[in-house]
Scaffold this active site. Structure first.
Site, PDB file in Angstrom:
ATOM      1  N   GLY A 130       3.051   2.163  -8.590  1.00 55.78           N
ATOM      2  CA  GLY A 130       4.031   2.638  -7.613  1.00 55.78           C
ATOM      3  C   GLY A 130       3.385   3.328  -6.424  1.00 55.78           C
ATOM      4  O   GLY A 130       4.025   4.118  -5.736  1.00 55.78           O
ATOM      5  N   LEU A 131       2.108   3.027  -6.175  1.00 53.52           N
ATOM      6  CA  LEU A 131       1.410   3.652  -5.041  1.00 53.52           C
ATOM      7  C   LEU A 131       1.213   2.655  -3.899  1.00 53.52           C
ATOM      8  O   LEU A 131       0.420   2.869  -2.997  1.00 53.52           O
ATOM      9  CB  LEU A 131       0.064   4.235  -5.487  1.00 53.52           C
ATOM     10  N   SER A 134       0.430  -3.308  -2.922  1.00 52.65           N
ATOM     11  CA  SER A 134       0.690  -4.563  -2.195  1.00 52.65           C
ATOM     12  C   SER A 134       0.745  -4.317  -0.690  1.00 52.65           C
ATOM     13  O   SER A 134       0.184  -5.091   0.090  1.00 52.65           O
ATOM     14  CB  SER A 134       1.961  -5.248  -2.704  1.00 52.65           C
ATOM     15  N   GLU A 166       5.947  -9.825   2.483  1.00 52.57           N
ATOM     16  CA  GLU A 166       6.385  -9.453   1.131  1.00 52.57           C
ATOM     17  C   GLU A 166       7.816  -9.940   0.840  1.00 52.57           C
ATOM     18  O   GLU A 166       8.096 -10.485  -0.219  1.00 52.57           O
ATOM     19  CB  GLU A 166       6.301  -7.928   0.974  1.00 52.57           C
ATOM     20  N   ASP A 178       6.747   1.178   2.832  1.00 51.50           N
ATOM     21  CA  ASP A 178       5.363   1.132   2.352  1.00 51.50           C
ATOM     22  C   ASP A 178       4.402   0.603   3.410  1.00 51.50           C
ATOM     23  O   ASP A 178       3.310   1.148   3.600  1.00 51.50           O
ATOM     24  CB  ASP A 178       5.288   0.292   1.072  1.00 51.50           C
TER      25      ASP A 178
END
Ligand code: GAF
Length: 389
Positions: A130-131, A134, A166, A178
C-alpha cells in the site's frame, strides 16, 4: 519491508550494464508514498495530503532504435520486450510489464512519440504494502521516456498520463493521488492536492523541528479481495453522488451531511458517504493545523480518520486495527491505516523518543494475536521524481 540490499540507484545502473552492456544514458528515481490523511477521497474529487517516502524505484535507461522496448526488473529477474503492436491498445502486455507498457501506450495515446528504450528497474518500494509501488514505477518510467525522447510535458500534467497507464492499460480504477505524490511531492513537505482541479500547495511538514517522527508499520496482512473491494467502494460513492444530484461527493460539505444522508435509502451507502465527506473535512483541518505550525496537534484527526475507515468505509482489517490500537496505547499522538486498505501500512505520529517503544508495542500486540510479525520504519518527507546525477 524487506528489500534487496545495496543502494537502489547502483542496483539499477549495475543491472543495466549486466543486461545490456555499457552505461545507461541516465537514471530516474520516483518514490513510494504514504498518505498522511485523505483516504478514498481522490476519486470523489476531494482532498488528499500524501508525502513521498525515502524508498524509491530507479530506472536506468537509454534509447534504442525503432519502436521497441526492452525491460529488465530486479524483482522478477526477467527481461521482457514489447513493440508498437503491444502498445497499440491496452492490455496486450500483462504482469509487471503492463505498468511500463502502459506508460508507453499513454504517451502515444496523448500524441507524444515515446522513444524506443532499454530499461533496467530496481526498487526499494515494497510491493503490495500500500505504499504505491506501481505509481513509483510508472512515474520513474515516464520521467525516463520524457527525457530520453526530449519530450516536454509539464510536471502538473504528468500524473494524469501515468494514471491513464494504470486505469486504462492495466485496468485498475484508481484515483490521481499516487501518481501526483510520486511526481509532485517535495522534501520536507506534504502535498495538499485538490483532486478536482489538481492544484497543489506544498505544506511544510517539519517533523524534526517538532521532535516528532512518522512510524510506518507494514501490517503484513494478506490483501483480501482488495481490487474488487476498492472498485466496489468507488462504484458506491459514484452512485451516491448521482442519487444526491452532485457531480461528486466532494460537493457535499459537512454542514450538508445530515440532510444528504437523510436522502439516501440504505445504511451502507450512508456510511460510505459519511466517510468521504468527513474525511475531506479532516484533510482541510489537518492542513489548517500544519499551516499554523501545529503538527503536534494533528494526531486526533489521524485517529478519527482510521475510525471512519474502520466503521464507515469498512476497509481496515484486524491487523491494521491492532497496529493502530497498540500504537495509541503506547503513546502515539495519532495513528491510521494509509492507502487503499484491506491490508497495507499503518502510520503513527510519535514523539521521536517514543518511536521504538511504539514499534515494540505493536510487535507485541501482533505476537499475542499470532499475526505475521509487522515491519516498521521511520520516514521523513522526501523528494518526488528526479533525474539522478
Ligand atoms: C489507492 C489508489 F491508488 C489511490 O488512488 C487512492 O484512492 C487510495 O488507494 C485510497 O485513498 O492507493
Amino acid at each position: 519491508m524487506t528489500n534487496p540490499t545495496g543502494d537502489v540507484a547502483e542496483r539499477a545502473a549495475e543491472g543495466f550494464t549486466s543486461q545490456y552492456g555499457g552505461d545507461a544514458a541516465g537514471r530516474w528515481a520516483a518514490p513510494g508514498r504514504v498518505n498522511l490523511i485523505g483516504e478514498h477521497t481522490d476519486y470523489n474529487d476531494g482532498f488528499v495530503l500524501p508525502f513521498a517516502l525515502p524508498l524509491r524505484t530507479v530506472v536506468a535507461a537509454d534509447r534504442q532504435d525503432g519502436e521497441q522496448w526492452t525491460v529488465w526488473s530486479e524483482l522478477s529477474g526477467e527481461t521482457i520486450t514489447f513493440g508498437a503492436d503491444d502498445v497499440a491498445e491496452p492490455g496486450r502486455v500483462t504482469g509487471w510489464g503492463a505498468y511500463v507498457a502502459g506508460v508507453v501506450w499513454a504517451l502515444r495515446d496523448a500524441g507524444h512519440p515515446a522513444p524506443g528504450a532499454r530499461l533496467a528497474i530496481a526498487s526499494d518500494v515494497p510491493l503490495g504494502a500500500g505504499l504505491s509501488s506501481s505509481a513509483a514505477l510508472e512515474s520513474a518510467v515516464l520521467a525516463a521516456l520524457l527525457d530520453l525522447g526530449g519530450l516536454d510535458l509539464p510536471a502538473e500534467r504528468q500524473p494524469r498520463l501515468a494514471q491513464r497507464a494504470e486505469n486504462v492499460y492495466v485496468g485498475a480504477p484508481t484515483g490521481i493521488m499516487d501518481q501526483s505524490a510520486a511526481i509532485r511531492c517535495r522534501a520536507g513537505h506534504a502535498l495538499f492536492l485538490d483532486c478536482r482541479d489538481e492544484s497543489v500547495e506544498q505544506i511544510p511538514f517539519d517533523l524534526d523541528a517538532a521532535g516528532l517522527a512518522v512510524l510506518v508499520i507494514d501490517s503484513r496482512a494478506p490483501h483480501r479481495h482488495a481490487d474488487g473491494e476498492y472498485a466496489a467502494r468507488r462504484r458506491s460513492c459514484e452512485a451516491a453522488a448521482k442519487a444526491l444530484g452532485v457531480p461528486a461527493l466532494r460537493d457535499v460539505t459537512v454542514d450538508q451531511l445530515d440532510s444528504a444522508l437523510a436522502r439516501l435509502d440504505d445504511d451502507e451507502t450512508r456510511r460510505r458517504v459519511r466517510h468521504v465527506v468527513t474525511e475531506d473535512q479532516r484533510v482541510l483541518d489537518t492542513v489548517a493545523l500544519l499551516r499554523a505550525g501545529r503538527v503536534q496537534d494533528i494526531g486526533p484527526l489521524l485517529t478519527a480518520s482510521h475510525v471512519s475507515m474502520r466503521d464507515d468505509f469498512e476497509i481496515t482489517v484486524p491487523e491494521t486495527d491492532t497496529a493502530v490500537e497498540a500504537a495509541l496505547e503506547a503513546g502515539a499522538l495519532g495513528a491510521r491505516m494509509t492507502g487503499g486498505g484491506f491490508g497495507g501500512c499503518v502510520l503513527a505520529l510519535v514523539g521521536v523518543d517514543r518511536a521504538d517503544t511504539v514499534a515494540t508495542a505493536v510487535k507485541a500486540a501482533y505476537a499475542e494475536r499470532a499475526f505475521t510479525a509487522p515491519t516498521t520504519l521511520t520516514v521523513l518527507p522526501s523528494p518526488g521524481t528526479t533525474r539522478l546525477p
